[in-house]
Design a protein around this motif. Structure first.
Motif, PDB file in Angstrom:
ATOM      1  N   PRO B 132       0.821  -1.207   0.000  1.00  0.00           N
ATOM      2  CA  PRO B 132       0.000   0.000   0.000  1.00  0.00           C
ATOM      3  C   PRO B 132       0.859   1.263   0.000  1.00  0.00           C
ATOM      4  O   PRO B 132       1.913   1.299   0.626  1.00  0.00           O
ATOM      5  CB  PRO B 132      -0.810  -0.095   1.308  1.00  0.00           C
ATOM      6  CG  PRO B 132      -0.558  -1.454   1.851  1.00  0.00           C
ATOM      7  CD  PRO B 132       0.722  -1.947   1.266  1.00  0.00           C
ATOM      8  N   CYS B 133       0.410   2.280  -0.701  1.00  0.00           N
ATOM      9  CA  CYS B 133       1.117   3.562  -0.756  1.00  0.00           C
ATOM     10  C   CYS B 133       1.138   4.193   0.642  1.00  0.00           C
ATOM     11  O   CYS B 133       0.092   4.309   1.285  1.00  0.00           O
ATOM     12  CB  CYS B 133       0.404   4.491  -1.736  1.00  0.00           C
ATOM     13  SG  CYS B 133       0.988   6.193  -1.687  1.00  0.00           S
ATOM     14  N   PRO B 134       2.318   4.584   1.142  1.00  0.00           N
ATOM     15  CA  PRO B 134       2.370   5.163   2.492  1.00  0.00           C
ATOM     16  C   PRO B 134       1.702   6.547   2.579  1.00  0.00           C
ATOM     17  O   PRO B 134       1.432   7.029   3.669  1.00  0.00           O
ATOM     18  CB  PRO B 134       3.870   5.245   2.786  1.00  0.00           C
ATOM     19  CG  PRO B 134       4.529   5.260   1.450  1.00  0.00           C
ATOM     20  CD  PRO B 134       3.635   4.509   0.513  1.00  0.00           C
ATOM     21  N   ARG B 135       1.445   7.178   1.429  1.00  0.00           N
ATOM     22  CA  ARG B 135       0.829   8.511   1.453  1.00  0.00           C
ATOM     23  C   ARG B 135      -0.693   8.465   1.381  1.00  0.00           C
ATOM     24  O   ARG B 135      -1.387   9.098   2.164  1.00  0.00           O
ATOM     25  CB  ARG B 135       1.361   9.366   0.305  1.00  0.00           C
ATOM     26  CG  ARG B 135       2.783   9.794   0.507  1.00  0.00           C
ATOM     27  CD  ARG B 135       3.395  10.396  -0.742  1.00  0.00           C
ATOM     28  NE  ARG B 135       4.760   9.927  -0.899  1.00  0.00           N
ATOM     29  CZ  ARG B 135       5.788  10.408  -0.223  1.00  0.00           C
ATOM     30  NH1 ARG B 135       5.616  11.374   0.645  1.00  0.00           N
ATOM     31  NH2 ARG B 135       6.993   9.920  -0.400  1.00  0.00           N
ATOM     32  N   CYS B 136      -1.217   7.693   0.397  1.00  0.00           N
ATOM     33  CA  CYS B 136      -2.672   7.732   0.181  1.00  0.00           C
ATOM     34  C   CYS B 136      -3.353   6.405   0.472  1.00  0.00           C
ATOM     35  O   CYS B 136      -4.553   6.269   0.261  1.00  0.00           O
ATOM     36  CB  CYS B 136      -2.981   8.195  -1.245  1.00  0.00           C
ATOM     37  SG  CYS B 136      -2.704   6.923  -2.482  1.00  0.00           S
ATOM     38  N   GLU B 137      -2.578   5.405   0.933  1.00  0.00           N
ATOM     39  CA  GLU B 137      -3.130   4.092   1.301  1.00  0.00           C
ATOM     40  C   GLU B 137      -3.610   3.269   0.115  1.00  0.00           C
ATOM     41  O   GLU B 137      -4.074   2.143   0.294  1.00  0.00           O
ATOM     42  CB  GLU B 137      -4.310   4.214   2.307  1.00  0.00           C
ATOM     43  CG  GLU B 137      -4.047   5.089   3.501  1.00  0.00           C
ATOM     44  CD  GLU B 137      -3.336   4.353   4.628  1.00  0.00           C
ATOM     45  OE1 GLU B 137      -3.302   3.115   4.602  1.00  0.00           O
ATOM     46  OE2 GLU B 137      -2.791   5.032   5.516  1.00  0.00           O
ATOM     47  N   LYS B 157       6.027   2.851  -7.077  1.00  0.00           N
ATOM     48  CA  LYS B 157       5.304   4.019  -7.573  1.00  0.00           C
ATOM     49  C   LYS B 157       3.823   3.793  -7.292  1.00  0.00           C
ATOM     50  O   LYS B 157       3.327   2.678  -7.435  1.00  0.00           O
ATOM     51  CB  LYS B 157       5.562   4.134  -9.078  1.00  0.00           C
ATOM     52  CG  LYS B 157       4.940   5.319  -9.755  1.00  0.00           C
ATOM     53  CD  LYS B 157       5.512   5.474 -11.153  1.00  0.00           C
ATOM     54  CE  LYS B 157       4.807   4.587 -12.171  1.00  0.00           C
ATOM     55  NZ  LYS B 157       5.352   4.697 -13.527  1.00  0.00           N
ATOM     56  N   CYS B 158       3.123   4.856  -6.863  1.00  0.00           N
ATOM     57  CA  CYS B 158       1.692   4.756  -6.602  1.00  0.00           C
ATOM     58  C   CYS B 158       0.935   5.196  -7.851  1.00  0.00           C
ATOM     59  O   CYS B 158       1.177   6.281  -8.383  1.00  0.00           O
ATOM     60  CB  CYS B 158       1.307   5.648  -5.417  1.00  0.00           C
ATOM     61  SG  CYS B 158      -0.474   5.657  -5.106  1.00  0.00           S
ATOM     62  N   ARG B 159       0.021   4.343  -8.320  1.00  0.00           N
ATOM     63  CA  ARG B 159      -0.732   4.697  -9.525  1.00  0.00           C
ATOM     64  C   ARG B 159      -1.870   5.662  -9.194  1.00  0.00           C
ATOM     65  O   ARG B 159      -2.360   6.370 -10.060  1.00  0.00           O
ATOM     66  CB  ARG B 159      -1.315   3.445 -10.183  1.00  0.00           C
ATOM     67  CG  ARG B 159      -0.261   2.562 -10.820  1.00  0.00           C
ATOM     68  CD  ARG B 159      -0.905   1.665 -11.881  1.00  0.00           C
ATOM     69  NE  ARG B 159      -0.020   0.580 -12.270  1.00  0.00           N
ATOM     70  CZ  ARG B 159      -0.055  -0.643 -11.732  1.00  0.00           C
ATOM     71  NH1 ARG B 159      -0.943  -0.930 -10.792  1.00  0.00           N
ATOM     72  NH2 ARG B 159       0.773  -1.579 -12.135  1.00  0.00           N
ATOM     73  N   SER B 160      -2.297   5.711  -7.935  1.00  0.00           N
ATOM     74  CA  SER B 160      -3.412   6.591  -7.558  1.00  0.00           C
ATOM     75  C   SER B 160      -2.968   8.034  -7.375  1.00  0.00           C
ATOM     76  O   SER B 160      -3.556   8.948  -7.936  1.00  0.00           O
ATOM     77  CB  SER B 160      -4.073   6.102  -6.274  1.00  0.00           C
ATOM     78  OG  SER B 160      -4.596   4.810  -6.474  1.00  0.00           O
ATOM     79  N   CYS B 161      -1.925   8.235  -6.560  1.00  0.00           N
ATOM     80  CA  CYS B 161      -1.508   9.619  -6.312  1.00  0.00           C
ATOM     81  C   CYS B 161      -0.247   9.988  -7.092  1.00  0.00           C
ATOM     82  O   CYS B 161       0.257  11.090  -6.963  1.00  0.00           O
ATOM     83  CB  CYS B 161      -1.317   9.871  -4.816  1.00  0.00           C
ATOM     84  SG  CYS B 161       0.142   9.075  -4.117  1.00  0.00           S
ATOM     85  N   ALA B 162       0.263   9.027  -7.874  1.00  0.00           N
ATOM     86  CA  ALA B 162       1.409   9.248  -8.762  1.00  0.00           C
ATOM     87  C   ALA B 162       2.731   9.513  -8.051  1.00  0.00           C
ATOM     88  O   ALA B 162       3.716   9.884  -8.680  1.00  0.00           O
ATOM     89  CB  ALA B 162       1.117  10.369  -9.763  1.00  0.00           C
TER      90      ALA B 162
HETATM   91 ZN   LIG Z   1      -0.501   7.031  -3.281  1.00  0.00          ZN
END
Ligand SMILES: [Zn+2]
Lengths: 262, 171
Positions: B132-137, B157-162
């Motif tokens: 899971p992305c540590p910024r936006c979960e 790399k997070c695909r949701s928050c880039a």
């Molecule tokens: Zn994210």
């Protein structure tokens, strides 16, 4: 058994473990040296970082093995003396480790062959009667497993990739295959240590290695060459023409400024 | 008998204080974690006026190992334990399972995804763990490189928050 016989038996074992530690250390050190030649030359920054990290694991393993060898020898030589002040004929690494990097495909395939061999070796050594060797190997197993996964993925990506990448890794395969047979040879030292439950019998590693290679080659559309002949000599210090150049570069600083530190 | 009990109570007090001091010694590469959070402190012993701390390296080639030993000795000296030695122990090897739950929270707050699941899988091929992305979960993330800025990290790399982020890889 007379006391003098016992003493002699113990010193043979000690000498054998020393030789074995140096061989293991040399394999790790030379592998690390070749990998670090890729730093700032890799196809991408991620691969640059990957090779640098893997090189660091091997240099760490080499340091522990060399330090232990120095203690076994008892002549005051430390890890640096072992790495930087021994001559070519004193290095006992397998020939595969010292071969020039070639292109990325060749380096990845070499790393794959080496990791697939050293992983079961360290797994076996983790059960050694020699506690120190077992501890060093136990640490290394976790690291080598990660490297094997990385190199296996790249072998598949290149083998099952473009026409160009398939050609490159196929050429590398023909070049490297003649050096893999040596990995599974045992000499007297390794036989004695295997009997004593200290070392791992190299011939016992072939099954695990074959399974890994066959699995990955099937995914990579690569065909195993025949095992008809191979080159050998590394364990006894008879190296390829490339080894002298490798050591010259690796050792130049300590040879020029003995004992230098920073 | 009484004397022995007194000494052990005194030692227990010292060990506790030393533990507190070590909880303030940061890992040089990931300073948000202390050496205790990271799980590399194996044992603390107090004998006579001497303190011995057993530390295990994260990776064989971890360049921070010597720095960590030095930092621990310095912190203990400042804390009044000038006679401290740091031993390196290898076995059993360190794994990411030893990172404390507090340490995992600190990593995440710092922007590094903590290790997911148990020890590294032995299978050569298989699905990578869901990180899971540590910024936006978001769980919609992808592995950029299995090797990152330090030996213990992979690059995601997070695909949701880039956002790109580091993942503390499982070992
Ligand atoms: Zn994210």
């Amino acid at each position: 058994m007379k006391d003098s016989d016992k003493k002699q038996g113990k010193s043979v074992v000690n000498d054998d473990v020393l030789t074995y530690c140096l061989r293991l250390g040399d394999n790790a050190m030379v592998t690390s040296q070749r990998l670090s030649e890729w730093v700032r030359n890799s196809p991408t920054i991620e691969l640059d970082i990957a090779f640098a990290n893997i090189a660091l694991d091997h240099v760490g393993q080499a340091r522990m093995l060399y330090s232990y060898a120095g203690e076994l020898e008892g002549k005051g030589r430390d890890e640096d003396s072992m790495a930087f002040l021994r001559d070519e004929r004193e290095f006992g690494n397998v020939l595969l480790a010292e071969l020039p990097n070639g292109d990325f495909a060749k380096s990845v395939l070499r790393l794959f062959f080496y990791s697939a061999w050293v992983l079961p070796l360290y797994e076996g050594l983790n059960q050694s009667n020699d506690e120190r060797l077992a501890a060093i190997a136990g640490k290394a197993v976790l690291e080598v497993r990660y490297q094997l996964k990385h190199s296996a993925e790249w072998v598949v990506r290149l083998g099952d990739g473009t026409e160009e990448s398939h050609k490159r890794i196929s050429d590398a395969l023909i070049e490297l295959w003649q050096f893999v047979g040596e990995l599974f040879e045992a000499d007297e030292v390794e036989n004695r240590l295997a009997d004593a439950g200290i070392g791992v019998d190299p011939t016992s590693l072939k099954g695990a290695w074959d399974n890994t290679i066959n699995d990955v080659f099937a995914r990579a559309n690569l065909t195993r060459p025949d095992d008809d002949w191979h080159l050998t000599g590394g364990r006894s210090g008879q190296h390829t023409e490339h080894m002298g150049y490798l050591l010259a570069e690796m050792q130049v600083l300590q040879r020029t400024y003995p004992g230098c530190e920073w | 008998m009484d004397t022995a009990t007194d000494i052990s109570i005194e030692n227990a007090h010292d060990v506790e204080r030393i533990h507190d001091i070590l909880s303030q010694v940061p890992d040089p590469e990931i300073p948000v974690l202390s050496v205790v959070d990271l799980g590399i402190v194996r044992d603390v012993r107090v004998k006579g006026g001497c303190v011995e701390v057993d530390v295990t390296p994260t990776y064989s080639g971890c360049p921070a190992t010597d720095v960590i030993a030095h930092d621990i000795e310095t912190a203990l000296t400042k804390g009044g334990y000038s006679n401290a030695t740091v031993n390196r122990v290898l076995s059993p090897p360190w794994t990411t399972d030893l990172i404390s739950s507090g340490g995992r929270d600190k990593l995440k707050a710092y922007g590094i995804a903590p290790p997911v699941g148990g020890r590294s899988v032995t299978a050569l091929f298989g699905d990578d763990p869901e990180v899971p992305c540590p910024r936006c979960e978001s769980k919609d993330t992808e592995l950029v490189s299995p090797f990152g800025s330090t030996p213990c990290k992979a690059h995601y790399k997070c695909r949701s928050c880039a956002e790109p982020f580091d993942y503390f890889k499982c070992l």
